[in-house]
Design a protein around this motif. Sequence first.
Motif, PDB file in Angstrom:
ATOM      1  N   GLY A 267       3.197   3.504  -7.977  1.00 55.34           N
ATOM      2  CA  GLY A 267       4.207   2.760  -7.241  1.00 55.34           C
ATOM      3  C   GLY A 267       4.816   3.466  -6.063  1.00 55.34           C
ATOM      4  O   GLY A 267       5.698   2.911  -5.397  1.00 55.34           O
ATOM      5  N   ASP A 268       4.359   4.672  -5.757  1.00 51.79           N
ATOM      6  CA  ASP A 268       4.997   5.421  -4.676  1.00 51.79           C
ATOM      7  C   ASP A 268       4.232   5.389  -3.362  1.00 51.79           C
ATOM      8  O   ASP A 268       4.805   5.647  -2.307  1.00 51.79           O
ATOM      9  CB  ASP A 268       5.192   6.886  -5.105  1.00 51.79           C
ATOM     10  N   THR A 269       2.951   5.057  -3.400  1.00 53.63           N
ATOM     11  CA  THR A 269       2.110   5.113  -2.205  1.00 53.63           C
ATOM     12  C   THR A 269       1.446   3.770  -1.944  1.00 53.63           C
ATOM     13  O   THR A 269       0.994   3.097  -2.869  1.00 53.63           O
ATOM     14  CB  THR A 269       1.025   6.200  -2.346  1.00 53.63           C
ATOM     15  N   VAL A 270       1.375   3.427  -0.663  1.00 50.47           N
ATOM     16  CA  VAL A 270       0.724   2.188  -0.225  1.00 50.47           C
ATOM     17  C   VAL A 270      -0.395   2.555   0.732  1.00 50.47           C
ATOM     18  O   VAL A 270      -0.192   3.346   1.672  1.00 50.47           O
ATOM     19  CB  VAL A 270       1.723   1.250   0.478  1.00 50.47           C
ATOM     20  N   ALA A 271      -1.584   2.013   0.500  1.00 55.99           N
ATOM     21  CA  ALA A 271      -2.720   2.218   1.392  1.00 55.99           C
ATOM     22  C   ALA A 271      -2.999   0.916   2.139  1.00 55.99           C
ATOM     23  O   ALA A 271      -3.171  -0.132   1.516  1.00 55.99           O
ATOM     24  CB  ALA A 271      -3.953   2.653   0.601  1.00 55.99           C
ATOM     25  N   ILE A 272      -3.025   1.006   3.468  1.00 61.48           N
ATOM     26  CA  ILE A 272      -3.250  -0.178   4.298  1.00 61.48           C
ATOM     27  C   ILE A 272      -4.461   0.058   5.180  1.00 61.48           C
ATOM     28  O   ILE A 272      -4.519   1.037   5.942  1.00 61.48           O
ATOM     29  CB  ILE A 272      -2.010  -0.508   5.157  1.00 61.48           C
ATOM     30  N   GLY A 273      -5.457  -0.824   5.042  1.00 63.42           N
ATOM     31  CA  GLY A 273      -6.677  -0.733   5.836  1.00 63.42           C
ATOM     32  C   GLY A 273      -6.572  -1.567   7.082  1.00 63.42           C
ATOM     33  O   GLY A 273      -6.047  -2.690   7.059  1.00 63.42           O
ATOM     34  N   GLY A 274      -7.079  -1.031   8.196  1.00 62.47           N
ATOM     35  CA  GLY A 274      -6.957  -1.711   9.474  1.00 62.47           C
ATOM     36  C   GLY A 274      -8.288  -2.083  10.088  1.00 62.47           C
ATOM     37  O   GLY A 274      -9.349  -1.581   9.709  1.00 62.47           O
ATOM     38  N   ALA A 275      -8.202  -2.973  11.071  1.00 66.44           N
ATOM     39  CA  ALA A 275      -9.393  -3.404  11.784  1.00 66.44           C
ATOM     40  C   ALA A 275      -9.965  -2.296  12.659  1.00 66.44           C
ATOM     41  O   ALA A 275     -11.087  -2.407  13.156  1.00 66.44           O
ATOM     42  CB  ALA A 275      -9.061  -4.628  12.641  1.00 66.44           C
ATOM     43  N   ASP A 276      -9.186  -1.212  12.844  1.00 70.81           N
ATOM     44  CA  ASP A 276      -9.663  -0.082  13.646  1.00 70.81           C
ATOM     45  C   ASP A 276     -10.517   0.888  12.847  1.00 70.81           C
ATOM     46  O   ASP A 276     -10.939   1.925  13.371  1.00 70.81           O
ATOM     47  CB  ASP A 276      -8.470   0.658  14.264  1.00 70.81           C
ATOM     48  N   GLY A 277     -10.776   0.589  11.563  1.00 72.51           N
ATOM     49  CA  GLY A 277     -11.633   1.431  10.753  1.00 72.51           C
ATOM     50  C   GLY A 277     -10.921   2.575  10.065  1.00 72.51           C
ATOM     51  O   GLY A 277     -11.575   3.501   9.564  1.00 72.51           O
ATOM     52  N   ASN A 278      -9.594   2.505  10.001  1.00 71.74           N
ATOM     53  CA  ASN A 278      -8.820   3.565   9.355  1.00 71.74           C
ATOM     54  C   ASN A 278      -7.945   3.002   8.245  1.00 71.74           C
ATOM     55  O   ASN A 278      -7.557   1.828   8.277  1.00 71.74           O
ATOM     56  CB  ASN A 278      -7.933   4.281  10.373  1.00 71.74           C
ATOM     57  N   VAL A 279      -7.644   3.858   7.271  1.00 69.74           N
ATOM     58  CA  VAL A 279      -6.688   3.539   6.216  1.00 69.74           C
ATOM     59  C   VAL A 279      -5.481   4.456   6.403  1.00 69.74           C
ATOM     60  O   VAL A 279      -5.627   5.681   6.514  1.00 69.74           O
ATOM     61  CB  VAL A 279      -7.286   3.742   4.811  1.00 69.74           C
TER      62      VAL A 279
ATOM     63  N   LEU B 135      -1.602   5.709   5.023  1.00 68.63           N
ATOM     64  CA  LEU B 135      -0.808   5.839   3.801  1.00 68.63           C
ATOM     65  C   LEU B 135       0.677   5.766   4.126  1.00 68.63           C
ATOM     66  O   LEU B 135       1.150   6.381   5.095  1.00 68.63           O
ATOM     67  CB  LEU B 135      -1.131   7.154   3.105  1.00 68.63           C
ATOM     68  N   TYR B 136       1.392   4.986   3.298  1.00 65.57           N
ATOM     69  CA  TYR B 136       2.837   4.841   3.436  1.00 65.57           C
ATOM     70  C   TYR B 136       3.482   5.165   2.092  1.00 65.57           C
ATOM     71  O   TYR B 136       2.871   4.991   1.033  1.00 65.57           O
ATOM     72  CB  TYR B 136       3.207   3.414   3.836  1.00 65.57           C
ATOM     73  N   SER B 137       4.727   5.612   2.144  1.00 71.05           N
ATOM     74  CA  SER B 137       5.504   5.849   0.934  1.00 71.05           C
ATOM     75  C   SER B 137       6.589   4.794   0.808  1.00 71.05           C
ATOM     76  O   SER B 137       7.198   4.388   1.816  1.00 71.05           O
ATOM     77  CB  SER B 137       6.163   7.240   0.976  1.00 71.05           C
ATOM     78  N   ILE B 138       6.812   4.308  -0.423  1.00 74.04           N
ATOM     79  CA  ILE B 138       7.912   3.383  -0.686  1.00 74.04           C
ATOM     80  C   ILE B 138       9.146   4.221  -1.021  1.00 74.04           C
ATOM     81  O   ILE B 138       9.166   4.949  -2.021  1.00 74.04           O
ATOM     82  CB  ILE B 138       7.576   2.423  -1.843  1.00 74.04           C
ATOM     83  N   LEU B 139      10.145   4.120  -0.181  1.00 77.66           N
ATOM     84  CA  LEU B 139      11.387   4.853  -0.368  1.00 77.66           C
ATOM     85  C   LEU B 139      12.530   3.855  -0.458  1.00 77.66           C
ATOM     86  O   LEU B 139      13.060   3.409   0.567  1.00 77.66           O
ATOM     87  CB  LEU B 139      11.620   5.831   0.792  1.00 77.66           C
ATOM     88  N   GLY B 140      12.864   3.465  -1.680  1.00 73.58           N
ATOM     89  CA  GLY B 140      13.929   2.472  -1.862  1.00 73.58           C
ATOM     90  C   GLY B 140      13.531   1.141  -1.285  1.00 73.58           C
ATOM     91  O   GLY B 140      12.652   0.454  -1.810  1.00 73.58           O
ATOM     92  N   THR B 141      14.163   0.773  -0.176  1.00 73.18           N
ATOM     93  CA  THR B 141      13.876  -0.518   0.459  1.00 73.18           C
ATOM     94  C   THR B 141      13.200  -0.334   1.817  1.00 73.18           C
ATOM     95  O   THR B 141      13.298  -1.198   2.695  1.00 73.18           O
ATOM     96  CB  THR B 141      15.166  -1.331   0.641  1.00 73.18           C
ATOM     97  N   THR B 142      12.530   0.809   1.988  1.00 72.90           N
ATOM     98  CA  THR B 142      11.833   1.046   3.254  1.00 72.90           C
ATOM     99  C   THR B 142      10.422   1.568   2.993  1.00 72.90           C
ATOM    100  O   THR B 142      10.093   2.020   1.894  1.00 72.90           O
ATOM    101  CB  THR B 142      12.577   2.076   4.132  1.00 72.90           C
ATOM    102  N   LEU B 143       9.611   1.508   4.027  1.00 79.34           N
ATOM    103  CA  LEU B 143       8.273   2.092   4.021  1.00 79.34           C
ATOM    104  C   LEU B 143       8.241   3.222   5.038  1.00 79.34           C
ATOM    105  O   LEU B 143       8.677   3.061   6.184  1.00 79.34           O
ATOM    106  CB  LEU B 143       7.219   1.038   4.394  1.00 79.34           C
TER     107      LEU B 143
END
Length: 469
Positions: free
Chosen positions: A320-332, A334-342
């Motif tokens: 629940g702490d990390t978010v992986a987002i894949g893009g059309a540019d060919g990269n993934v 990583l974001y962290s969930i910190l309370g109510t922010t990314l």
Amino acid sequence: MPRRICKVFASLPQVERGVSKIIGGDPKGNNFLYTNGKCVILRNIDDHSRFVNCVRFSPDGNRFATASADGQIYIYDGKTGEKVCALGGSKAHDGGIYAISWSPDSTHLLSASGDKTSKIWDVSVNSVVSTFPMGSTVLDQQLGCLWQKDHLLSVSLSGYINYLDRNNPSKPLRVIKGHSKSIQCLTVHKNGGKSYIYSGTGLFLNPTLHYWDSETGENDSFTGKGHTNQVSRMTVDESGQLISCSMDDTVRYTSLMLRDYSGQGVVKLDVQPKCVAVGPGGYAVVVCIGQIVLLKDQRKCFSIDNPGYEPEVVAVHPGGDTVAIGGADGNVRLYSILGTTLKDEGKLLEAKGPVTDVAYSHDGAFLAVCDASKVVTVFSVADGYSENNVFYGHHAKIVCLAWSPDNEHFASGGMDMMVYVWTLSDPETRVKIQDAHRLHHVSSLAWLDEHTLVTTSHDASVKEWTITY
């Protein structure tokens, strides 16, 4: 003078040597084709005023019936072609008639109409025996019917197949439901000790969510007014709610106990969502066109506008702490969930092409990424997301991924209509399902258990596969 019919909408050959037989009619209902020996004869019959949709000979060959968009059913002598009667007098149905079917003994006729009813006719006395009201919506129009021995069936515009009950015309004995349009996504969930498959579809007209008993195949659709456009992605959160995003710019939270849209949470988004993923603690992350949105307890709490790339797909780490987002540019990214922010961690994982799906293993040890360049790349989380292995085999763009509960295998589905089940430790050890869906590409997949894989496609079918290694 030679003449020809350009279009034939209904035909049924019934040939007896030396006897004239009608085999078809033109769209306007003015002309019919006869066979007589080796000759084909065109004859004018001016009874119908609109398109003839169906022509059916009685099983004994003594009569044939024609049904038209003008709401009329005419009965003719099977040998001479002379009109015997018009069922129901001036009109058999209040709408166009799309199909008719004779009873096995040639005494009764079943009809299906756009007026949302089916009827049984006693042909000998020209009267209605039973009327089956099938509903009140556009999708309840009746487009097909069949009288097979003791079974009477009709087909609705919705694609549902109705088993008609002669003893209780107001309610079908059984209704077989399913998708009639391309299936875009699916997920699985255990409820009350049973495993259920949830599938979503719909383009503009009647987007639907269906749930299927994985053991029996019995299914039904969610009730109430739901999404108004294509359902793009769905998943189940820890509280047993189905979370779905749609091209209608909404994310919906639907109870899997009720399976009813009424009174359920709806989050309206600023732009169209593409993908949604959930994590523990009531979090959900939605990637939209040019935007990333963080939801907490069914409320929008944070968004990243114009992130500098086009986000396509998202996965939340089981912790629940990390978010992986894949893009059309060919990269993934990583974001962290910190309370109510990314928070953007500034880490970039390179795929081999535009990213089409991402998925964490159930134990959170690995992240699998598939791309439009036909490659699956697996990254090791514990080793700082270093590249663990690369998997080749698809002949066209890969569109979906899913990890097996054993965390050692994962499946991929592609535009090449193939499904591969890969072994994490050895890319050469794999199970190949060729032509998993023959008509269209594999749109989504999920695991019921370590040896049962579910796939969907734009061919509107849901399939279960037993996987052995």
